[in-house]
Motif scaffolding. Structure first.
Motif, PDB file in Angstrom:
ATOM      1  N   ASN A  50     -45.522 119.054  57.908  1.00 54.55           N
ATOM      2  CA  ASN A  50     -44.886 119.543  57.026  1.00 54.55           C
ATOM      3  C   ASN A  50     -45.379 120.416  56.323  1.00 54.55           C
ATOM      4  O   ASN A  50     -46.784 119.794  55.824  1.00 54.55           O
ATOM      5  CB  ASN A  50     -44.694 117.964  56.181  1.00 54.55           C
ATOM      6  N   ASN A  51     -44.995 121.277  55.672  1.00 57.31           N
ATOM      7  CA  ASN A  51     -45.930 122.357  55.313  1.00 57.31           C
ATOM      8  C   ASN A  51     -47.281 122.875  56.083  1.00 57.31           C
ATOM      9  O   ASN A  51     -48.279 122.354  55.111  1.00 57.31           O
ATOM     10  CB  ASN A  51     -46.222 122.057  53.680  1.00 57.31           C
ATOM     11  N   LYS A  52     -47.286 122.808  57.309  1.00 58.70           N
ATOM     12  CA  LYS A  52     -48.714 123.260  57.172  1.00 58.70           C
ATOM     13  C   LYS A  52     -48.923 121.908  58.479  1.00 58.70           C
ATOM     14  O   LYS A  52     -50.597 122.282  58.703  1.00 58.70           O
ATOM     15  CB  LYS A  52     -49.094 123.920  57.680  1.00 58.70           C
ATOM     16  N   GLU A  53     -48.966 120.804  57.940  1.00 50.90           N
ATOM     17  CA  GLU A  53     -49.907 119.830  57.711  1.00 50.90           C
ATOM     18  C   GLU A  53     -49.023 118.387  59.119  1.00 50.90           C
ATOM     19  O   GLU A  53     -47.620 118.365  59.433  1.00 50.90           O
ATOM     20  CB  GLU A  53     -50.351 118.879  56.921  1.00 50.90           C
ATOM     21  N   LEU A  54     -50.182 117.903  60.044  1.00 53.24           N
ATOM     22  CA  LEU A  54     -49.696 117.172  60.411  1.00 53.24           C
ATOM     23  C   LEU A  54     -49.367 115.938  59.985  1.00 53.24           C
ATOM     24  O   LEU A  54     -50.195 115.375  59.862  1.00 53.24           O
ATOM     25  CB  LEU A  54     -50.537 117.019  62.091  1.00 53.24           C
ATOM     26  N   ILE A  55     -48.054 115.088  60.636  1.00 50.38           N
ATOM     27  CA  ILE A  55     -47.897 113.561  59.225  1.00 50.38           C
ATOM     28  C   ILE A  55     -47.433 113.071  61.091  1.00 50.38           C
ATOM     29  O   ILE A  55     -47.923 111.476  59.649  1.00 50.38           O
ATOM     30  CB  ILE A  55     -47.134 113.871  58.213  1.00 50.38           C
ATOM     31  N   ILE A  56     -47.024 113.187  61.634  1.00 52.22           N
ATOM     32  CA  ILE A  56     -46.959 112.040  62.686  1.00 52.22           C
ATOM     33  C   ILE A  56     -47.341 112.491  64.016  1.00 52.22           C
ATOM     34  O   ILE A  56     -47.638 113.043  64.034  1.00 52.22           O
ATOM     35  CB  ILE A  56     -45.857 111.698  62.656  1.00 52.22           C
ATOM     36  N   ASN A  57     -48.586 111.739  64.485  1.00 56.03           N
ATOM     37  CA  ASN A  57     -48.892 111.749  65.659  1.00 56.03           C
ATOM     38  C   ASN A  57     -48.738 110.881  66.852  1.00 56.03           C
ATOM     39  O   ASN A  57     -49.574 109.806  66.093  1.00 56.03           O
ATOM     40  CB  ASN A  57     -50.563 112.550  65.389  1.00 56.03           C
ATOM     41  N   GLU A  58     -47.714 110.399  66.922  1.00 59.33           N
ATOM     42  CA  GLU A  58     -48.073 109.395  67.340  1.00 59.33           C
ATOM     43  C   GLU A  58     -48.816 109.076  69.465  1.00 59.33           C
ATOM     44  O   GLU A  58     -49.444 110.321  69.588  1.00 59.33           O
ATOM     45  CB  GLU A  58     -46.631 109.175  68.895  1.00 59.33           C
ATOM     46  N   THR A  59     -49.104 107.901  70.292  1.00 60.13           N
ATOM     47  CA  THR A  59     -50.533 107.975  71.129  1.00 60.13           C
ATOM     48  C   THR A  59     -49.425 108.774  71.862  1.00 60.13           C
ATOM     49  O   THR A  59     -49.160 108.874  72.953  1.00 60.13           O
ATOM     50  CB  THR A  59     -50.321 106.853  71.494  1.00 60.13           C
ATOM     51  N   VAL A  60     -49.697 110.524  71.746  1.00 63.72           N
ATOM     52  CA  VAL A  60     -49.989 111.825  72.830  1.00 63.72           C
ATOM     53  C   VAL A  60     -51.278 112.159  73.255  1.00 63.72           C
ATOM     54  O   VAL A  60     -52.135 112.254  72.605  1.00 63.72           O
ATOM     55  CB  VAL A  60     -48.756 112.759  72.114  1.00 63.72           C
ATOM     56  N   PRO A  61     -50.728 112.867  74.144  1.00 66.27           N
ATOM     57  CA  PRO A  61     -52.442 112.335  75.386  1.00 66.27           C
ATOM     58  C   PRO A  61     -52.471 113.941  74.307  1.00 66.27           C
ATOM     59  O   PRO A  61     -51.837 114.969  73.941  1.00 66.27           O
ATOM     60  CB  PRO A  61     -52.373 113.266  76.446  1.00 66.27           C
ATOM     61  N   ASN A  62     -54.103 114.533  74.385  1.00 67.34           N
ATOM     62  CA  ASN A  62     -54.591 115.740  73.248  1.00 67.34           C
ATOM     63  C   ASN A  62     -54.321 116.654  74.085  1.00 67.34           C
ATOM     64  O   ASN A  62     -54.752 117.571  73.785  1.00 67.34           O
ATOM     65  CB  ASN A  62     -55.988 115.762  72.739  1.00 67.34           C
ATOM     66  N   ARG A  63     -53.624 117.277  75.376  1.00 70.23           N
ATOM     67  CA  ARG A  63     -52.665 117.727  76.225  1.00 70.23           C
ATOM     68  C   ARG A  63     -52.206 118.573  75.256  1.00 70.23           C
ATOM     69  O   ARG A  63     -51.839 119.860  75.813  1.00 70.23           O
ATOM     70  CB  ARG A  63     -52.439 117.131  77.634  1.00 70.23           C
ATOM     71  N   PHE A  64     -50.936 117.847  74.339  1.00 68.81           N
ATOM     72  CA  PHE A  64     -50.110 118.555  74.233  1.00 68.81           C
ATOM     73  C   PHE A  64     -50.862 118.661  72.894  1.00 68.81           C
ATOM     74  O   PHE A  64     -51.838 117.865  71.567  1.00 68.81           O
ATOM     75  CB  PHE A  64     -48.562 117.434  74.319  1.00 68.81           C
ATOM     76  N   SER A  65     -50.491 120.027  71.781  1.00 64.99           N
ATOM     77  CA  SER A  65     -50.176 120.180  70.449  1.00 64.99           C
ATOM     78  C   SER A  65     -50.018 121.416  69.859  1.00 64.99           C
ATOM     79  O   SER A  65     -49.311 122.220  70.678  1.00 64.99           O
ATOM     80  CB  SER A  65     -52.089 121.118  70.964  1.00 64.99           C
ATOM     81  N   PRO A  66     -49.411 120.709  69.255  1.00 63.47           N
ATOM     82  CA  PRO A  66     -48.114 121.648  68.237  1.00 63.47           C
ATOM     83  C   PRO A  66     -48.903 122.700  67.161  1.00 63.47           C
ATOM     84  O   PRO A  66     -50.259 122.265  67.128  1.00 63.47           O
ATOM     85  CB  PRO A  66     -47.743 120.458  67.159  1.00 63.47           C
ATOM     86  N   LYS A  67     -48.167 123.706  67.565  1.00 62.60           N
ATOM     87  CA  LYS A  67     -49.063 125.127  66.266  1.00 62.60           C
ATOM     88  C   LYS A  67     -47.692 125.457  65.594  1.00 62.60           C
ATOM     89  O   LYS A  67     -46.698 125.922  66.119  1.00 62.60           O
ATOM     90  CB  LYS A  67     -49.326 126.061  67.056  1.00 62.60           C
ATOM     91  N   SER A  68     -47.478 125.303  64.034  1.00 60.75           N
ATOM     92  CA  SER A  68     -46.919 125.937  63.367  1.00 60.75           C
ATOM     93  C   SER A  68     -47.356 127.038  62.149  1.00 60.75           C
ATOM     94  O   SER A  68     -48.366 127.399  61.637  1.00 60.75           O
ATOM     95  CB  SER A  68     -46.683 124.211  61.979  1.00 60.75           C
ATOM     96  N   PRO A  69     -47.515 128.606  62.898  1.00 61.94           N
ATOM     97  CA  PRO A  69     -47.341 129.804  62.602  1.00 61.94           C
ATOM     98  C   PRO A  69     -47.510 129.795  61.433  1.00 61.94           C
ATOM     99  O   PRO A  69     -47.354 131.095  59.577  1.00 61.94           O
ATOM    100  CB  PRO A  69     -46.931 130.615  63.280  1.00 61.94           C
ATOM    101  N   ASP A  70     -45.570 129.214  60.649  1.00 62.66           N
ATOM    102  CA  ASP A  70     -45.471 129.265  59.089  1.00 62.66           C
ATOM    103  C   ASP A  70     -44.055 128.181  59.559  1.00 62.66           C
ATOM    104  O   ASP A  70     -43.836 127.387  60.229  1.00 62.66           O
ATOM    105  CB  ASP A  70     -44.116 130.798  58.929  1.00 62.66           C
ATOM    106  N   LYS A  71     -43.285 128.036  58.164  1.00 56.14           N
ATOM    107  CA  LYS A  71     -42.857 126.628  57.763  1.00 56.14           C
ATOM    108  C   LYS A  71     -41.412 126.698  59.607  1.00 56.14           C
ATOM    109  O   LYS A  71     -41.226 125.843  59.201  1.00 56.14           O
ATOM    110  CB  LYS A  71     -42.331 126.928  56.459  1.00 56.14           C
ATOM    111  N   ALA A  72     -41.165 127.436  59.383  1.00 61.92           N
ATOM    112  CA  ALA A  72     -40.007 128.132  60.551  1.00 61.92           C
ATOM    113  C   ALA A  72     -40.098 128.427  61.295  1.00 61.92           C
ATOM    114  O   ALA A  72     -38.941 127.947  62.897  1.00 61.92           O
ATOM    115  CB  ALA A  72     -38.857 129.061  59.557  1.00 61.92           C
ATOM    116  N   HIS A  73     -41.503 127.646  62.206  1.00 60.29           N
ATOM    117  CA  HIS A  73     -41.789 127.378  63.854  1.00 60.29           C
ATOM    118  C   HIS A  73     -42.868 126.566  64.037  1.00 60.29           C
ATOM    119  O   HIS A  73     -43.637 126.237  63.172  1.00 60.29           O
ATOM    120  CB  HIS A  73     -42.320 129.331  63.953  1.00 60.29           C
TER     121      HIS A  73
END
Lengths: 115, 111
Positions: A50-73
């Protein structure tokens, strides 16, 4: 125009590789999500932004990483892929809830197969 | 905390007969409830949603669902099944961007 799009649609790769899945939404939403759907069709939320801030992060391995360059991606990077990562990954988006209403719009999914 | 339970993993009906897919929810505050449908090898499509307005919600393709607070239920129904209704159906409870999916119910429609 496609509201939520994902690329690629199919991804086949070897164990240990690093891969990325891209997601774009043209709905003007300010929250985006990644879900994993396993072979039994169970949908599990992985991340939301949400607005480039991670607001939910379930118990997912840290091998997975989300990257949001802008609000649309919201792209999903996966390092050191494992066999158990094989699944369908769905991207979704929604407007930030000012009330309880928060319908999500889903992309078509990316089927990841790890060999 | 909130959660949702779909009571049947698989429902099989004959074409032209009624459909009932059951869903019970748990939420510590007033929830929004949704039904999504997923056809084979496709993404998820919203069927209908409840957001504290009318308790009987009409959706696309002739589906409807009734919110019953006393029973904490949000069952999905359709008077007459079509072959094209065969798909996976997900009941979802959501609030403030925290969406919880049920395990899904696979609907089979026999000719």
């Amino acid at each position: 125009d496609t509201a939520v799009s994902q690329t690629p649609k199919y991804l086949v790769t070897q164990m240990g590789n690093d891969k990325s899945i891209k997601c774009e939404q043209n709905l003007g939403h300010d929250t985006m999500y990644w879900y994993k759907q396993d072979s039994k069709k169970f949908l599990k939320i992985m991340f939301s932004y949400n607005n480039k801030e991670l607001i939910i992060n379930e118990t997912v391995p840290n091998r997975f990483s989300p990257k949001s360059p802008d609000k649309a991606h919201l792209n999903l990077h996966i390092n050191s892929l494992e066999l158990g990562d094989s699944a369908v990954y769905f991207c979704a988006s929604s407007q930030v809830a000012k009330s309880s209403y928060n319908e999500q719009f889903f992309g078509p999914g990316t089927r990841l197969t790890v060999l | 905390a909130q959660s949702v339970t779909q009571l049947d993993s698989h429902v099989s009906v004959s074409e032209g007969t009624p459909v009932l897919l059951r869903c019970n929810y748990s939420s510590s505050y007033s929830p929004s409830l949704f039904w999504y449908v997923q056809h084979p090898n496709k993404g998820l499509q919203l069927l209908l949603k409840y957001t504290s307005a009318a308790t009987l919600v009409k959706g696309i393709n002739g589906f409807e669902a009734e919110f019953k607070k006393s029973e904490t239920s949000f069952h999905l129904t359709k008077p007459s099944a079509h072959m094209s209704d065969a798909a996976e159906y997900f009941c979802v409870v959501g609030n403030n961007n925290d969406m919880r999916f049920g395990a899904g119910t696979r609907l089979t429609v026999k000719p």
